[in-house]
Design a protein around this motif. Structure first.
Motif, PDB file in Angstrom:
ATOM      1  N   VAL A  94       0.822  -1.214   0.000  1.00 50.07           N
ATOM      2  CA  VAL A  94       0.000   0.000   0.000  1.00 50.07           C
ATOM      3  C   VAL A  94       0.857   1.266   0.000  1.00 50.07           C
ATOM      4  O   VAL A  94       0.319   2.372   0.099  1.00 50.07           O
ATOM      5  CB  VAL A  94      -0.959   0.010   1.207  1.00 50.07           C
ATOM      6  CG1 VAL A  94      -1.904  -1.170   1.136  1.00 50.07           C
ATOM      7  CG2 VAL A  94      -0.193  -0.001   2.530  1.00 50.07           C
ATOM      8  N   LEU A  95       2.165   1.118  -0.082  1.00 51.36           N
ATOM      9  CA  LEU A  95       3.063   2.274  -0.077  1.00 51.36           C
ATOM     10  C   LEU A  95       2.961   2.994  -1.418  1.00 51.36           C
ATOM     11  O   LEU A  95       3.271   2.424  -2.467  1.00 51.36           O
ATOM     12  CB  LEU A  95       4.502   1.808   0.171  1.00 51.36           C
ATOM     13  CG  LEU A  95       5.540   2.877   0.477  1.00 51.36           C
ATOM     14  CD1 LEU A  95       5.237   3.579   1.794  1.00 51.36           C
ATOM     15  CD2 LEU A  95       6.940   2.241   0.532  1.00 51.36           C
ATOM     16  N   LYS A  96       2.503   4.239  -1.404  1.00 49.49           N
ATOM     17  CA  LYS A  96       2.256   4.980  -2.634  1.00 49.49           C
ATOM     18  C   LYS A  96       3.535   5.667  -3.106  1.00 49.49           C
ATOM     19  O   LYS A  96       3.814   6.807  -2.749  1.00 49.49           O
ATOM     20  CB  LYS A  96       1.148   6.000  -2.405  1.00 49.49           C
ATOM     21  CG  LYS A  96      -0.206   5.356  -2.104  1.00 49.49           C
ATOM     22  CD  LYS A  96      -1.301   6.399  -1.936  1.00 49.49           C
ATOM     23  CE  LYS A  96      -2.644   5.751  -1.652  1.00 49.49           C
ATOM     24  NZ  LYS A  96      -3.722   6.746  -1.472  1.00 49.49           N
ATOM     25  N   VAL A  97       4.311   4.953  -3.906  1.00 50.19           N
ATOM     26  CA  VAL A  97       5.580   5.484  -4.403  1.00 50.19           C
ATOM     27  C   VAL A  97       5.655   5.262  -5.907  1.00 50.19           C
ATOM     28  O   VAL A  97       4.943   4.433  -6.476  1.00 50.19           O
ATOM     29  CB  VAL A  97       6.775   4.805  -3.701  1.00 50.19           C
ATOM     30  CG1 VAL A  97       6.876   5.235  -2.263  1.00 50.19           C
ATOM     31  CG2 VAL A  97       6.681   3.285  -3.784  1.00 50.19           C
ATOM     32  N   THR A  98       6.550   6.011  -6.534  1.00 53.12           N
ATOM     33  CA  THR A  98       6.775   5.883  -7.974  1.00 53.12           C
ATOM     34  C   THR A  98       8.265   5.868  -8.239  1.00 53.12           C
ATOM     35  O   THR A  98       9.078   6.063  -7.333  1.00 53.12           O
ATOM     36  CB  THR A  98       6.123   7.060  -8.729  1.00 53.12           C
ATOM     37  OG1 THR A  98       6.684   8.289  -8.222  1.00 53.12           O
ATOM     38  CG2 THR A  98       4.616   7.078  -8.525  1.00 53.12           C
ATOM     39  N   GLY A  99       8.620   5.648  -9.486  1.00 54.58           N
ATOM     40  CA  GLY A  99      10.013   5.728  -9.891  1.00 54.58           C
ATOM     41  C   GLY A  99      10.905   4.724  -9.197  1.00 54.58           C
ATOM     42  O   GLY A  99      10.565   3.533  -9.070  1.00 54.58           O
ATOM     43  N   ARG A 100      12.055   5.192  -8.754  1.00 52.48           N
ATOM     44  CA  ARG A 100      13.022   4.307  -8.113  1.00 52.48           C
ATOM     45  C   ARG A 100      12.446   3.677  -6.849  1.00 52.48           C
ATOM     46  O   ARG A 100      12.725   2.530  -6.533  1.00 52.48           O
ATOM     47  CB  ARG A 100      14.298   5.090  -7.779  1.00 52.48           C
ATOM     48  CG  ARG A 100      15.407   4.203  -7.236  1.00 52.48           C
ATOM     49  CD  ARG A 100      16.596   5.009  -6.801  1.00 52.48           C
ATOM     50  NE  ARG A 100      17.598   4.152  -6.192  1.00 52.48           N
ATOM     51  CZ  ARG A 100      18.471   4.544  -5.283  1.00 52.48           C
ATOM     52  NH1 ARG A 100      18.468   5.806  -4.886  1.00 52.48           N
ATOM     53  NH2 ARG A 100      19.357   3.705  -4.771  1.00 52.48           N
ATOM     54  N   SER A 101      11.660   4.457  -6.095  1.00 54.88           N
ATOM     55  CA  SER A 101      11.059   3.910  -4.884  1.00 54.88           C
ATOM     56  C   SER A 101      10.160   2.722  -5.209  1.00 54.88           C
ATOM     57  O   SER A 101      10.123   1.727  -4.470  1.00 54.88           O
ATOM     58  CB  SER A 101      10.252   4.992  -4.162  1.00 54.88           C
ATOM     59  OG  SER A 101      11.095   6.017  -3.699  1.00 54.88           O
ATOM     60  N   ALA A 102       9.409   2.809  -6.299  1.00 51.76           N
ATOM     61  CA  ALA A 102       8.540   1.705  -6.689  1.00 51.76           C
ATOM     62  C   ALA A 102       9.356   0.469  -7.047  1.00 51.76           C
ATOM     63  O   ALA A 102       8.979  -0.664  -6.718  1.00 51.76           O
ATOM     64  CB  ALA A 102       7.650   2.125  -7.850  1.00 51.76           C
ATOM     65  N   ALA A 103      10.485   0.678  -7.732  1.00 53.51           N
ATOM     66  CA  ALA A 103      11.340  -0.459  -8.083  1.00 53.51           C
ATOM     67  C   ALA A 103      11.920  -1.115  -6.833  1.00 53.51           C
ATOM     68  O   ALA A 103      12.000  -2.356  -6.745  1.00 53.51           O
ATOM     69  CB  ALA A 103      12.453   0.012  -9.007  1.00 53.51           C
ATOM     70  N   LEU A 104      12.299  -0.303  -5.878  1.00 54.85           N
ATOM     71  CA  LEU A 104      12.833  -0.852  -4.622  1.00 54.85           C
ATOM     72  C   LEU A 104      11.742  -1.572  -3.826  1.00 54.85           C
ATOM     73  O   LEU A 104      11.991  -2.598  -3.197  1.00 54.85           O
ATOM     74  CB  LEU A 104      13.448   0.267  -3.796  1.00 54.85           C
ATOM     75  CG  LEU A 104      14.765   0.825  -4.320  1.00 54.85           C
ATOM     76  CD1 LEU A 104      15.101   2.159  -3.656  1.00 54.85           C
ATOM     77  CD2 LEU A 104      15.904  -0.174  -4.094  1.00 54.85           C
ATOM     78  N   ARG A 105      10.542  -1.021  -3.842  1.00 55.97           N
ATOM     79  CA  ARG A 105       9.433  -1.697  -3.167  1.00 55.97           C
ATOM     80  C   ARG A 105       9.209  -3.078  -3.776  1.00 55.97           C
ATOM     81  O   ARG A 105       9.018  -4.067  -3.069  1.00 55.97           O
ATOM     82  CB  ARG A 105       8.160  -0.861  -3.291  1.00 55.97           C
ATOM     83  CG  ARG A 105       6.938  -1.514  -2.635  1.00 55.97           C
ATOM     84  CD  ARG A 105       5.680  -0.743  -2.931  1.00 55.97           C
ATOM     85  NE  ARG A 105       5.410  -0.696  -4.371  1.00 55.97           N
ATOM     86  CZ  ARG A 105       4.396  -0.028  -4.924  1.00 55.97           C
ATOM     87  NH1 ARG A 105       3.586   0.668  -4.146  1.00 55.97           N
ATOM     88  NH2 ARG A 105       4.216  -0.026  -6.224  1.00 55.97           N
ATOM     89  N   LYS A 106       9.261  -3.158  -5.106  1.00 57.69           N
ATOM     90  CA  LYS A 106       9.083  -4.442  -5.779  1.00 57.69           C
ATOM     91  C   LYS A 106      10.192  -5.417  -5.405  1.00 57.69           C
ATOM     92  O   LYS A 106       9.937  -6.613  -5.154  1.00 57.69           O
ATOM     93  CB  LYS A 106       9.064  -4.227  -7.294  1.00 57.69           C
ATOM     94  CG  LYS A 106       8.855  -5.505  -8.090  1.00 57.69           C
ATOM     95  CD  LYS A 106       8.809  -5.195  -9.583  1.00 57.69           C
ATOM     96  CE  LYS A 106       8.623  -6.475 -10.391  1.00 57.69           C
ATOM     97  NZ  LYS A 106       8.590  -6.196 -11.857  1.00 57.69           N
ATOM     98  N   ALA A 107      11.441  -4.901  -5.334  1.00 57.29           N
ATOM     99  CA  ALA A 107      12.560  -5.766  -4.967  1.00 57.29           C
ATOM    100  C   ALA A 107      12.401  -6.297  -3.544  1.00 57.29           C
ATOM    101  O   ALA A 107      12.714  -7.459  -3.262  1.00 57.29           O
ATOM    102  CB  ALA A 107      13.869  -5.000  -5.102  1.00 57.29           C
ATOM    103  N   LEU A 108      11.898  -5.477  -2.639  1.00 56.37           N
ATOM    104  CA  LEU A 108      11.687  -5.913  -1.256  1.00 56.37           C
ATOM    105  C   LEU A 108      10.584  -6.956  -1.182  1.00 56.37           C
ATOM    106  O   LEU A 108      10.656  -7.922  -0.415  1.00 56.37           O
ATOM    107  CB  LEU A 108      11.353  -4.710  -0.372  1.00 56.37           C
ATOM    108  CG  LEU A 108      12.516  -3.769  -0.057  1.00 56.37           C
ATOM    109  CD1 LEU A 108      12.002  -2.460   0.534  1.00 56.37           C
ATOM    110  CD2 LEU A 108      13.496  -4.426   0.909  1.00 56.37           C
TER     111      LEU A 108
END
Length: 917
Positions: free
Chosen positions: A880-894
Motif C-alpha cells: 500500500v506504499l504509494k511510491v513511484t520511480g526508483r522507490s517503486a522499483a525498490l518496493r518491488k525488490a523488497l
C-alpha cells in the motif's frame, strides 16, 4: 599650533546652533581655522562622555544638537581623519564643502575607507555629492556588495535604477564579481536576504546591454574557476543558469567547462557536466578529452554527477565502439561509488562491452565492496561466484556486562600532593568541560585546607591566572582558589543568553562554591559532602557515610544545601549497605537511611532532604511513600516528571512558509516552590512567559561546561536533562544558529551507567536528523553505544523516529545517511538499523516523504547483506506504499525477497526506560 576657540563660535556650539556656527566660521580667517581643530576634538570628546545610554532619545536632543554644531565646525577646520572619526552628516558637509573648500577634502576617500565606520551608507553620500572620488579598491568593492540595501532603504529605488543613474558606478560595479567577499559581504550573502537583487541586476537587459553578455558570462566562469567556498560559488552557478547561455556561447567556452569538472565544489561540477552533455550531444567533444574530463565524476559524492557522466559515456560508445577499453576502466571506477544505483548503472554498461583480462581482474577486486544487490550481476561479468549471504545469521545482541556506578574503574583519582594539585587546577582552567577533573580538584582543595606555605607558593601561578578566567566553571573554581590563597575574589560573571535571560544554574553553582568554601575554612581536612566520588557525578554511599562521620567528629554541621546535593548524587548501593548506626541522628542521616531503603520512622521530616533522598531511591519513578506523606511537590520531587512531546506546525502566510518546532513538556515548577528543591530548578517555572517564538526556558544557559555540570547533579536519572536537550537541539536541526554547546546534551549517552529513558531516546531520534556533522557524529556514536550496551528500547526509538518523520520535522535523507553510517560500526548494528528503517518506511504510507527511496535502498541492501527477510509489518505496508520511480522499483525488490520468518528481536528482551546496569 592650537588656538583658542573664538567666543562667538564657542557660544554657537554650546547652543547647538549650526547656522550660527557657520556664521562664526565666516568671520575666522582661513589660515586660522586649522588651529582650532584640536580644541574642537576635545569638545567632542567631552560631549561623548556626557551621553547617557539610559536616557530616552528625545531627552538627548540638546546634546545631539551640540554635537552636530561642533562637528560642522570641525569639518571646516579639521582634517580628513576628523571627518572619518566623527561621522559628520552629509547634509551639513555638502554645503560647507562648497562654501569653505576645507582642507579635509584632501585624502578624504582614503580616510573614510580606513576610518572606524567604513560603511557604504556613510561613504556613498560623499561620493554622490562630489566630495571624493569613488575608490578603486577591494575594500570599497566589499562595501559595494551591500548596494541593494542602500538602494532600497536610502534611495527608495531598485538596484538597477540606482546604478543606471550613477555614472560613477559603471566602471567599477563589475568588480563585485571579481572578489570572493566575506561571510557577511558577498553576492550570495546579500542575495539571501535581498530576494536575489544582484542576480536580477546582472541578468537585467540594462546590464547585458551595458557590459555585454560575453563579459558577464566570462566573469561568472572566472569566479567559478577560483573554487571559492560552496555558498559563495553557488551564486555564480545560479547566475550562469539564469543567463541561459546559447549552444554557441557554451561551445565557444568548452575548454573552460572541461576544466571546471575538476572543481572541488559539487554545484560547479554539476553545472559543468550539464553544459558538456549539451555541447557533446550537438558538437561531439574529442573522446580523449571527454573521458579524461569525466574521470573525477566517477568518484563524486553526488550520484547525479556519476550518472550523468555514464550517460555521456554510453552515448560515446554508440558512436565510437573502439573506445570501449578506456571507457571500461572509467566504469570500473564507478563501482567504488557508495550509491548502489550508480554501481548498477556501471555494471549494466560494462555488460555491453567486451572486457579484457585486466578489466576483469579490476572488477573482481570490487566484488566484495559493491552493494549486496549488485554482487550477482557483477560476478556474472567476471565469472566469479559471489559469496552467499548467511541465511541464518545470528543477529542477537547479548546483554553485556557493564560497570556499575561505583565500579573501581570509575572512581575519581585522589589528589594528595601539591604538585599534582597545581597541575590539575591548570588543567581545569584550560579544559572546563571535564567535570570529573573539576570535582577531583574541588575535593582536594577542601581536604588540604588550610593551605601551608609550600602549597601557596606552588599555587601562586594559578592565582595569577584568576583575572584572565572568562568561563563560568573556571571562575567558580577560581573563587575557591582565591579564598584559600587569601587573594582578591573576582566576581562570577553570570551568563546572558540571546534573549537577555540569566540561566538558573549560575545561582546553584555559586551556592556550591559558598558551601565548599565554608567547609574548607573549618580547616579540619574535610571533604565536601556533595563532591562526586565517581565519574558522572555519582557519590558512593560508603564514602558519603565516611564524610558525615568526619564532619561529626570535627564538630562541623554540614550545610543543608550540601546534604541535599549529596543525596541527589547518591549512587544505588551494590552489595552491603554502609553502617549508619554509629552516626549521630540528624535530619540528613534520616534522609540518607531513607535513600538506602529504610522506612520512615514517624518523626518530623525535613522536606528538601527527604525529596532529594526520594530521587536517589526512585530514579525515574514516583515515590508512593513520600507522595502520601508530603503530597505532589512537582516534577523531580516526590514524583517523576511526566514526559510528552509533539510537533507544532504553523504557517506564516498562506503558501509561503511552514514553520515546525518540537514542543517538549516535562512539567512545571509550582508557584511558591521551596528553593531547596534543587532538582526542580531544571524545569520551567509556571510563571515563565517566552518573549519570542523561538525562546525556550534554558536552565543551563549556553555554556557547554555548565550543561555538562547539570548532567552530574542528578546522575541516576537524566530525564529532565535530556528533555531540555530535545527542546534546544530538536529546534535547531537545520543549524539555523550555531549552537555548539548543545552537543553536551548527547555526551552522557556514551556513558555505560546512563539509561536514556523516553527523553534520551527522543534526543537520539532528533540528533540523528541533524545537519551539523560533529553533532551528527556524536548522535551516531550514542545510538551505537546504547544499542551495544543494551541500554535503549529499539522499538521506542523506531516509534519516535517514525513520528518525527510523519510530522515532517526531520528529513528522510538525513536519517538514511546517519543509519547507513551506524550500520557499519559493529556486526550487531545492521539488524537494529533494519528494524528502525522498517518503522520509518511505515511512517506515512499514504504520502511517503521525499527521499523515501534512500530509506528503501538502505533497507534492501542490509537485508541482502545479512540474509534477513522483511518483517511482517513491513510486508503489510509495502503493497500500500504509494511510491513511484526508483522507490517503486525498490518496493518491488523488497516484496520479491523470499518470504521467511523475521529473525528474532536484535536485543535480548525489552529494555526498561531507566535501566540500571
Amino acid at each position: 599650533m592650537s588656538e583658542a576657540v573664538p567666543e562667538a563660535l564657542e557660544h554657537a556650539m554650546s547652543q547647538g546652533d549650526t547656522a550660527a556656527v557657520i556664521a562664526a566660521l565666516r568671520d575666522i580667517p582661513q589660515e586660522n581655522r586649522p588651529g582650532l581643530a584640536k580644541a574642537l576634538r576635545a569638545t567632542l570628546r567631552v560631549l561623548a562622555k556626557q551621553d547617557d545610554p539610559h536616557l530616552p532619545w528625545e531627552m538627548k536632543q540638546p546634546l545631539r544638537d551640540r554635537e552636530r554644531a561642533t562637528q560642522a565646525a570641525l569639518f571646516v577646520c579639521g582634517t580628513a581623519k576628523d571627518v572619518a572619526d566623527h561621522r559628520i552628516r552629509i547634509e551639513d558637509a555638502a554645503p560647507l564643502a562648497r562654501e569653505f573648500a576645507p582642507p579635509c577634502l584632501e585624502g578624504l576617500g582614503d580616510a573614510l575607507m580606513s576610518g572606524p565606520w567604513p560603511s557604504l551608507h556613510y561613504i556613498n553620500p560623499f561620493i554622490e555629492h562630489g566630495l571624493m572620488q569613488r575608490p578603486d579598491s577591494d575594500a570599497h568593492t566589499l562595501l559595494m556588495m551591500d548596494l541593494p540595501t542602500y538602494a532600497i532603504y536610502q534611495k527608495k529605488a531598485s538596484l538597477e535604477a540606482y546604478v543606471a543613474a550613477d555614472p560613477t558606478l559603471h566602471p567599477v560595479i563589475l568588480r563585485v564579481m571579481e572578489i570572493e567577499g566575506t561571510s557577511d559581504a558577498s553576492l550570495a550573502a546579500i542575495d539571501k536576504y535581498r530576494r536575489d537583487a544582484w542576480l536580477g541586476f546582472f541578468h537585467s537587459p540594462w546590464s547585458q546591454a551595458q557590459f555585454g553578455r560575453d563579459v558577464l558570462l566570462d566573469k561568472a566562469l572566472d569566479a567559478l574557476a577560483q573554487d571559492w567556498p560552496q555558498f559563495r560559488s553557488g551564486w555564480f552557478s545560479r547566475f550562469h543558469e539564469r543567463m541561459a547561455p546559447t549552444l554557441d556561447e557554451l561551445h565557444a567556452r568548452l575548454p573552460r567547462y572541461l576544466a571546471l569538472c575538476r572543481s572541488r565544489i559539487p554545484p560547479t561540477v554539476g553545472m559543468a557536466l550539464k553544459v558538456i552533455d549539451a555541447v557533446d550531444a550537438n558538437h561531439p567533444v574529442a573522446t580523449t578529452d571527454l573521458l579524461d574530463t569525466l574521470a573525477p565524476a566517477m568518484h563524486a559524492a553526488a550520484k547525479g554527477h556519476a550518472l550523468l557522466a555514464m550517460k555521456m559515456i554510453e552515448r560515446r560508445l554508440r558512436s565510437e565502439p573502439h573506445a570501449a577499453n578506456a571507457a571500461a576502466r572509467l566504469l570500473a571506477d564507478a563501482l567504488g561509488h557508495s550509491d548502489a544505483a550508480v554501481q548498477a548503472k556501471a555494471i549494466k554498461l560494462l555488460g555491453n562491452l567486451a572486457l579484457d583480462d585486466s578489466v576483469r581482474d579490476t572488477l573482481n577486486d570490487y566484488l566484495a565492496a559493491v552493494a549486496a544487490s549488485n554482487r550477482v550481476a557483477l560476478a556474472a561479468l567476471t565469472g566469479a561466484r559471489p559469496e552467499k549471504p548467511h541465511a541464518t545469521l545470528d543477529v542477537s545482541l547479548s546483554t553485556p556486562s557493564l560497570p556499575g556506578h561505583c565500579d573501581p574503574s570509575r572512581e575519581l583519582p585522589r589528589i594528595d600532593d601539591v604538585d599534582t594539585l597545581a597541575e590539575r587546577i591548570a588543567y581545569v582552567f584550560e579544559n572546563d568541560t571535564d567535570i570529573d577533573a573539576f570535582e577531583a580538584v574541588v575535593t582536594a582543595l577542601t581536604r588540604m585546607a588550610p593551605l601551608d606555605a609550600r602549597t601557596r607558593e606552588r599555587l601562586a601561578p594559578a592565582a595569577k591566572r584568576l583575572k584572565r578566567l572568562r568561563k563560568p566553571l573556571t571562575q567558580a573554581l577560581g573563587q575557591i582558589v582565591a579564598v584559600l590563597l587569601d587573594v582578591t575574589v573576582l566576581p562570577y560573571e553570570r551568563q546572558v543568553d540571546a534573549y537577555g535571560e540569566h540561566p538558573g544554574i549560575d545561582i546553584d553553582i555559586l551556592d556550591r562554591v559558598m558551601d565548599t568554601v565554608a567547609t574548607a575554612q573549618h580547616g579540619a581536612g574535610l571533604e565536601p559532602l556533595d563532591a562526586a566520588t565517581h565519574q558522572g557525578g555519582f557519590i558512593d554511599p560508603h564514602r558519603l557515610a565516611t564524610r558525615i562521620a568526619a564532619h561529626a567528629a570535627a564538630g562541623v554541621l554540614p550545610a543543608r544545601r550540601a546534604g541535599i546535593r549529596a543525596l541527589m548524587r547518591l549512587a544505588p548501593p551494590t552489595g552491603p549497605k554502609p553502617n549508619l548506626r554509629a552516626l549521630p541522628d540528624s535530619p540528613l542521616l534520616r534522609a540518607f537511611r531513607y535513600a538506602l531503603g529504610d522506612t520512615l520512622d514517624g518523626g518530623e521530616l525535613d522536606m528538601p532532604l527527604m525529596v532529594a533522598a526520594s530521587r536517589a531511591r526512585h530514579p525515574g519513578n514516583d515515590d508512593p511513600i513520600l507522595l502520601a506523606a508530603l503530597g505532589d511537590l512537582g516534577p523531580d520531587t516526590t514524583r517523576a516528571p511526566v514526559f510528552s512531546w509533539h510537533v507544532d506546525t504553523r504557517t506564516s502566510a498562506p503558501g509561503e512558509y511552514v514553520h515546525r518546532r518540537i514542543i517538549v513538556d516535562d512539567g512545571f515548577v509550582p508557584e511558591g516552590a521551596d528553593r531547596l528543591l534543587i532538582a526542580l530548578h531544571g524545569h520551567q517555572p509556571a510563571t515563565f512567559v517566552p518573549r519570542y517564538a523561538s525562546q525556550h526556558f534554558n536552565y543551563a544557559g549556553t555554556d557547554e561546561a555548565l550543561i555538562r555540570f547539570w548532567a552530574t547533579l542528578t546522575p541516576s536519572c537524566l530525564h529532565t536533562f535530556f528533555a531540555a536537550g530535545c527542546r534546544l537541539l530538536g529546534n535547531n536541526l537545520d543549524w539555523s544558529e550555531a549552537q555548539w554547546q548543545n552537543r553536551a546534551y548527547l555526551a552522557p549517552l556514551l556513558e555505560p551507567t546512563v539509561a536514556p529513558g523516553p527523553p534520551g531516546t527522543l534526543l537520539i531520534a532528533l540528533a540523528l536528523a541533524g545537519k551539523e556533522p560533529g553533532q551528527l557524529a556524536l548522535a551516531i556514536d550514542a545510538l551505537a553505544q546504547t544499542v551495544l550496551d543494551a541500554r535503549i528500547d529499539i522499538n521506542a526509538l523506531g516509534v519516535d523516529m517514525a513520528l518525527l518523520l510523519a510530522g515532517e520535522h526531520v528529513r528522510a535523507s538525513r536519517y538514511a545517511k546517519a543509519l547507513a553510517t551506524a550500520a557499519r560500526i559493529a556486526p550487531g548494528m545492521p539488524p537494529v538499523i533494519i528494524r528502525l528503517l522498517e518503522a520509518l518506511v511505515a511512517a506515512r504510507p499514504d504520502d511517503p516523504p521525499r527521499d523515501t527511496a534512500l530509506l528503501l535502498s538502505l533497507l534492501h541492501e542490509l537485508l541482502l547483506e545479512t540474509g534477513m527477510k522483511p518483517g511482517e509489518n513491513l510486508r503489510a505496508v509495502l503493497p500500500v506504499l504509494k511510491v513511484t520511480g526508483r522507490s517503486a522499483a525498490l518496493r518491488k525488490a523488497l516484496l520479491t525477497l523470499r518470504s521467511a520468518a523475521f529473525v528474532a528481536a536484535p536485543v535480548s528482551g525489552p529494555l526498561n526506560f531507566c535501566r540500571r546496569p
